[in-house]
Design an enzyme around this catalytic site. Structure first.
Site, PDB file in Angstrom:
ATOM      1  CB  ALA A   1       5.859   5.818  -2.608  1.00 41.45           C
TER       2      ALA A   1
ATOM      3  CB  VAL B   1      -0.966  -0.012   1.208  1.00 45.82           C
ATOM      4  CG1 VAL B   1      -1.673   1.322   1.367  1.00 45.82           C
ATOM      5  CG2 VAL B   1      -1.982  -1.139   1.048  1.00 45.82           C
ATOM      6  CD  GLU B   2       2.919   3.736   3.788  1.00 50.25           C
ATOM      7  OE1 GLU B   2       3.153   4.699   3.025  1.00 50.25           O
ATOM      8  OE2 GLU B   2       2.385   3.878   4.889  1.00 50.25           O
ATOM      9  CG  MET B   3       5.825   0.034  -4.089  1.00 50.95           C
ATOM     10  SD  MET B   3       7.519   0.600  -3.945  1.00 50.95           S
ATOM     11  CE  MET B   3       8.126   0.147  -5.551  1.00 50.95           C
TER      12      MET B   3
END
Length: 188
Positions: A157, A152-154
């Site tokens: 980003a 999710v963070e990737m």
């Protein structure tokens, strides 16, 4: 916790740095430099006089002799121990589909993150050269497998990279047209 205890500690690691793994996605998406999330082990422990750091790889344990076999600099060393703590690290799981590894690189090391960073930025560069709209769409489609915190963070980003950081950097296409697909992995 062992800094002021009368013990000798030997730390063996195949890398010379401590890695803050939760931020690897920031390196992979060019938001942070590798050095921002990795610190030299020796530097971290330099003031702890009872710790010796060895760059090497644990290759075996002799339980009877109470020694750890360490490969370093082309030779094997035997290190005696009273207490042995083994931290095995992490491995990637392709959920029984190891053939996916060729197309789906992992994100567990600095080398993984810098390789993904290169592949990601190279895709935008290739899109600038590509004249065929269908091929360009393919270059600008990123599929992430694993919808846990890192996935999710990737995804977020990558979206920020495409929609904000690179938004005005290219002339032949709009990076904001980047498509990010996030898939859950594993047996669900």
């Amino acid at each position: 916790g062992l800094a002021r205890v009368p013990v000798d500690v030997t730390l063996v690691d195949r890398h010379n740095h401590h890695l803050f793994q939760p931020l690897l996605y920031q390196v992979a998406t060019a938001h942070l430099a590798p050095g921002d999330i990795a610190a030299p082990i020796r530097q971290i422990l330099r003031d702890q006089a009872n710790v010796t750091v060895l760059l090497g790889e644990a290759t075996g344990v002799d339980l009877e002799a109470r020694t750890l076999l360490v490969a370093a600099d082309g030779r094997t060393e035997r290190l005696p121990w009273d207490y042995l703590i083994v931290a095995t690290g992490v491995t990637l799981s392709y959920f029984g589909h190891d053939e996916f590894a060729r197309h789906a690189p992992g994100l567990k090391t600095l080398a993984d993150a810098t390789a993904l960073r290169y592949r990601t930025l190279a895709a935008f560069e290739a899109a600038e050269i590509e004249r065929d709209p269908a091929r360009r769409r393919g270059l600008l489609t990123f599929v992430l497998v694993g919808a846990g915190p890192t996935g999710v963070e990737m995804a977020g980003a990558l979206a920020e990279l495409a929609r904000e950081t690179l938004a005005r950097e290219f002339r032949r296409f709009d990076p904001r047209a980047t498509r990010i697909v996030l898939l859950e992995a594993g047996p669900r």
